[in-house]
Enzyme design. Structure first.
Site, mmCIF file in Angstrom:
data_model
loop_
_atom_site.group_PDB
_atom_site.id
_atom_site.type_symbol
_atom_site.label_atom_id
_atom_site.label_comp_id
_atom_site.label_asym_id
_atom_site.label_seq_id
_atom_site.Cartn_x
_atom_site.Cartn_y
_atom_site.Cartn_z
ATOM 1 N N PHE B 123 0.858 -1.181 0.000
ATOM 2 C CA PHE B 123 0.000 0.000 0.000
ATOM 3 C C PHE B 123 0.896 1.233 0.000
ATOM 4 C CE2 PHE B 123 -2.350 3.216 2.552
ATOM 5 C CZ PHE B 123 -3.541 3.298 1.834
ATOM 6 N N SER B 132 0.619 11.118 7.335
ATOM 7 C CA SER B 132 -0.816 11.234 7.573
ATOM 8 C C SER B 132 -1.417 12.462 6.910
ATOM 9 C CB SER B 132 -1.087 11.279 9.082
ATOM 10 O OG SER B 132 -0.752 10.034 9.652
ATOM 11 N N TRP B 156 8.376 4.150 2.964
ATOM 12 C CA TRP B 156 7.906 3.334 4.094
ATOM 13 C C TRP B 156 6.921 2.258 3.647
ATOM 14 C CZ3 TRP B 156 11.450 5.140 6.909
ATOM 15 C CH2 TRP B 156 11.662 6.507 7.097
ATOM 16 N N THR B 158 5.692 -1.207 3.403
ATOM 17 C CA THR B 158 5.844 -2.570 3.923
ATOM 18 C C THR B 158 5.523 -3.559 2.804
ATOM 19 O OG1 THR B 158 5.141 -1.805 6.085
ATOM 20 C CG2 THR B 158 5.054 -4.179 5.707
ATOM 21 N N ARG B 268 13.088 -18.019 37.894
ATOM 22 C CA ARG B 268 14.253 -17.330 38.452
ATOM 23 C C ARG B 268 14.045 -17.048 39.939
ATOM 24 N NH1 ARG B 268 19.489 -14.897 37.440
ATOM 25 N NH2 ARG B 268 19.662 -13.373 39.127
ATOM 26 N N ILE B 337 11.775 -7.406 33.832
ATOM 27 C CA ILE B 337 11.622 -8.586 34.681
ATOM 28 C C ILE B 337 12.766 -9.580 34.431
ATOM 29 C CG2 ILE B 337 10.162 -10.647 35.046
ATOM 30 C CD1 ILE B 337 7.719 -8.725 34.739
ATOM 31 N N GLU B 363 0.941 3.376 10.196
ATOM 32 C CA GLU B 363 -0.522 3.468 9.996
ATOM 33 C C GLU B 363 -1.156 4.501 10.932
ATOM 34 O OE1 GLU B 363 -2.667 -0.022 8.942
ATOM 35 O OE2 GLU B 363 -0.855 -1.019 8.224
ATOM 36 N N THR B 365 0.565 7.677 13.505
ATOM 37 C CA THR B 365 1.259 7.720 14.795
ATOM 38 C C THR B 365 0.237 7.869 15.920
ATOM 39 O OG1 THR B 365 1.391 10.109 14.663
ATOM 40 C CG2 THR B 365 3.281 8.880 13.780
#
Lengths: 369, 386
Positions: B123, B132, B156, B158, B268, B337, B363, B365
């Site tokens: 696209f 945008s 950009w 994809t 852990r 973690i 798509e 921000t």
């Protein structure tokens, strides 16, 4: 997957919404300043059949599910969180305990289910969790009668209720008892006021060898049930308060002008509007799902804890942003947001508070892992 | 109010989950390390019908609803975030606009092979200087008899390297802003165009991001989607749906980060007990689990809105905003973690942080989502308070 309300739920929402618009929103300002109280509103809700939401029809209740209850509580809280807290307490805690404990005396149930008499749950104490072994309130059996001695603090509806479900320690663990609060050996006094929920009746109760009218049996299971309902109602109240605050805040930004334009046109205000709208939407979805899960009677899931944690954190942020949107005016009692802000702070410590809810959730997650 | 899935949705969930467990989780780290397009996995996605989930069977799709699509996107992205975005673009940004704006010939020619996964789509809206702010684009498509002559560079993109069908948004009338924009299906076999720079990225390294270069590229008039001037509408409505896909991708990434962190916290030990029993870790895990569910409900709400033909733009913006920022928070905590192990590539935690980060950007921000949500919210309050 369907995010729309059923016809009944829709009807309840509309009924309560117009009741709030007509008989709650404006007087709530005075109730919260200690002028007059919500007694008339409670009577009106009883007449509408909304004080026995979960009770069976044969006892005069509405026999609705937890989702209807949540929808109703949210609407009430949008008008006045203190009133919502009392209605939630009678329905989900007092009656909630009684129903879960298998109380089948229809005749005794009827005045509570019809809202002619109010019922409170006196479980937690200052130092002890309701189901902890170290409850200071003790019950001993003398002949056919159980007698109670001890004290309970910050009991919602404690001044107005005719009866209380009291959780007390016995030799065989915690049990629930129905106690007539006008009986001998019961003293009640208004609790010191909280920072928020000012219109909510709160009392400290003392029992000195007070007789129970009914033994409701071991308390653990009914308490787990009322705890889940309590968390659900806390989430539902939070959403109502958040909605009221967001409405006040956004409306104010559309009216207030600075630098020649409404402040709603400035991006920092838009950001706050968008974040509150998004989080509020998510909080409502989580709350509805938790109510749906409870209504399904599904075995213990973690949905209620998730809803409570999220909704209670959300109401804190949303009311804070709404106050900020008002600038200095938000800090005055001339606008309702300071009350929403105080109510939010109070809601966050209800239903065990979000920290305990997180521990409960994390324990559940560890079991699932 | 009903929160249960239908049998079909449940089946989609289980199929996608077991595909992710068996085919994606084992290769995701390698895909990231080598930056390889997961061609074999994409081929299998096609066999499952996941490259055209919400496209009618008549046009080569699986014939499911948008909620099923969101469910599948979450599960696939849990397995591999790169595979997730490849799938999202083909479904949301390529199949969906042809499904909604294409005529039967266009559907037969392009939608069918795209939904079947025989071809792959991309696209092309953004440019080096515009995102945008679509009307700010410079690429032109000027009518010349039976063709449009396209000039400009798109950025950009994809799937840019692998795709052979491109939904192109360009100015057919550069003198107009929004109204001068049109949408086209550009077939690379029919209209050769250049692949420019292939970006080296922080994450989602298994999916390509390229620029596309159009130099006097001739696109037949028959390839135009809708009428001349409909392009802005095509693009914006397509992005409304795309946000559901990216939100579900963000959710899937958060899910796997959370699952790994939870498991690690039970293994852990420190100071004589597993770290998952310390209050601080518990608090993080409780918040992660809660926010994951919040995001999922927002996404499902938007998807159901789309299925019902309701206006869902605000809901999909909320879903995208919340899910992407939630995913970044959850992945951050998951890494924390793991302590030092979270910072090294032996574990997956650092990859999830990198993969999640893009969902706050592409798509639309987070800033654009907030503008959309604020505008809709303010409009509603202005209307109700006269």
């Amino acid at each position: 997957m369907d995010f729309t309300l059923t016809e009944t739920q829709d009807m309840i929402r509309d009924t309560v919404r117009s009741f709030v618009a007509g008989q709650v929103r404006e007087p709530a300002l005075r109730w919260n300043e200690g002028h007059g109280d919500a007694a008339g509103a409670l009577r009106a809700l009883a007449d509408m059949g909304l004080l026995g939401v979960l009770a069976p029809e044969r006892a005069g209740g509405a026999e609705l599910d937890a989702l209807s209850l949540a929808v109703m509580i949210t609407e009430l809280a949008e008008g006045d969180a203190g009133l919502a807290a009392m209605v939630a307490h009678h329905n989900a805690q007092g009656l909630g305990f009684l129903l879960r404990a298998g109380f089948t005396d229809t005749k005794a149930l009827r005045p509570f289910a019809a809202g002619k008499q109010l019922l409170c749950l006196a479980a937690a104490e200052g130092e002890a969790h309701a189901d902890a072994p170290d409850l200071s309130t003790r019950a001993t059996q003398a002949g056919d009668t159980w007698r109670l001695t001890g004290a309970k603090r910050l009991v919602p509806l404690g001044n107005r209720a005719s009866h209380a479900v009291v959780v007390a320690a016995t030799e065989s663990g915690a049990r629930g008892f129905l106690v007539d609060l006008s009986g001998e050996g019961v003293t009640r006094s208004a609790s010191a006021p909280l920072v928020g929920l000012r219109s909510c009746d709160l009392a400290d109760l003392r029992f000195d060898d007070a007789a129970a009218t009914h033994d409701l049996g071991p308390a653990a299971e009914a308490l787990a049930h009322t705890r889940a309902l309590g968390r659900l109602c806390a989430a539902a109240m939070a959403n109502g308060v958040a909605r009221a605050a967001q409405a006040a805040g956004v409306t104010y930004t559309l009216e207030r002008k600075q630098f020649g334009k409404p402040i709603a046109r400035f991006q920092p205000l838009q950001w706050q509007t968008a974040d509150s709208a998004t989080e509020l939407e998510a909080a409502e979805l989580l709350t509805w799902r938790a109510a749906w899960t409870l209504a399904q009677g599904t075995a213990r899931s973690l949905d209620v804890e998730k809803a409570a944690i999220f909704a209670l954190e959300t109401v804190a942020r949303v009311t804070d942003r709404a106050l900020q949107m008002h600038g200095g005016y938000g800090y005055t009692v001339d606008f309702p947001v300071e009350r929403h802000f105080r109510d939010a702070a109070t809601l966050r410590v209800l239903a065990d508070g979000t920290d305990v809810q997180r521990v409960a959730l994390a324990r559940g997650l560890a079991v699932q892992a | 109010m009903e929160f249960a899935l239908t049998e079909i949705q449940q089946m989609v969930l289980e199929t996608a989950r077991s595909f992710a467990d068996n085919e994606l989780l084992p290769i995701a780290a390698d895909i990231d390390k080598t930056g390889t397009f997961p061609a074999a996995q994409v081929k299998k996605l096609a066999e499952l019908g996941f490259l055209g989930v919400a496209v009618d069977e008549k046009w080569g799709g699986a014939g499911f609803d948008n909620l099923s699509y969101a469910i599948a996107m979450e599960e696939i992205s849990r397995g591999c975030a790169s595979t997730g975005v490849i799938m999202s673009v083909n479904n949301s940004l390529v199949c969906d606009p042809i499904k909604r704006f294409g005529n039967d010939v266009q559907k037969k020619t392009w939608l069918k092979p795209l939904a079947q996964g025989k071809r792959l789509g991309c696209f092309a809206l953004s440019e080096p200087g515009s995102g945008s702010d679509a009307a700010g684009m410079r690429t032109t498509a000027i009518r010349d008899g039976d063709h449009y002559i396209v000039n400009g560079t798109k950025n950009w993109i994809t799937n840019g390297k692998e795709a052979d069908v491109c939904i192109l948004i360009a100015h057919s009338d550069p003198s107009e802003r929004h109204r001068g924009i049109s949408a086209f299906v550009v077939d690379r076999e029919q209209t050769p165009y250049g692949i420019g720079k292939v970006e080296d990225k922080l994450g989602i390294k298994g999916s390509s991001t390229t620029s596309l270069v159009f130099e006097d590229a001739r696109v037949p008039v028959a390839n135009r989607l809708g009428e001349e001037g409909d392009g802005f509408k095509v693009a914006m409505s397509t992005l409304d749906g795309g946000r559901i896909g990216i939100a579900a991708q963000a959710l899937g990434i958060a899910r796997i980060a959370f699952e790994e962190a939870l498991a690690y916290s039970r293994e852990r030990s420190a100071f004589g007990k597993v770290i998952g029993d310390f209050g601080a870790i518990r608090e993080m895990l409780a918040d992660m689990a809660t926010e994951i569910d919040a995001a999922r409900l927002l996404i499902w709400r938007a998807a159901v809105g789309k299925d019902r033909g309701e206006k869902f733009g605000k809901h999909s913006a909320m879903a995208k905003l919340y899910a992407s920022e939630m995913s970044a928070r959850v992945c951050h905590k998951a890494l924390q973690i793991h302590g030092g192990y979270g910072y090294v590539k032996e574990y997956n935690a650092e990859r999830h942080v990198r993969d999640a980060r893009i969902t706050e950007i592409y798509e639309g921000t987070s800033e654009i989502q907030r503008l959309v949500i604020a505008r809709e919210t303010q409009k509603a309050f202005a209307a109700s308070h006269g």
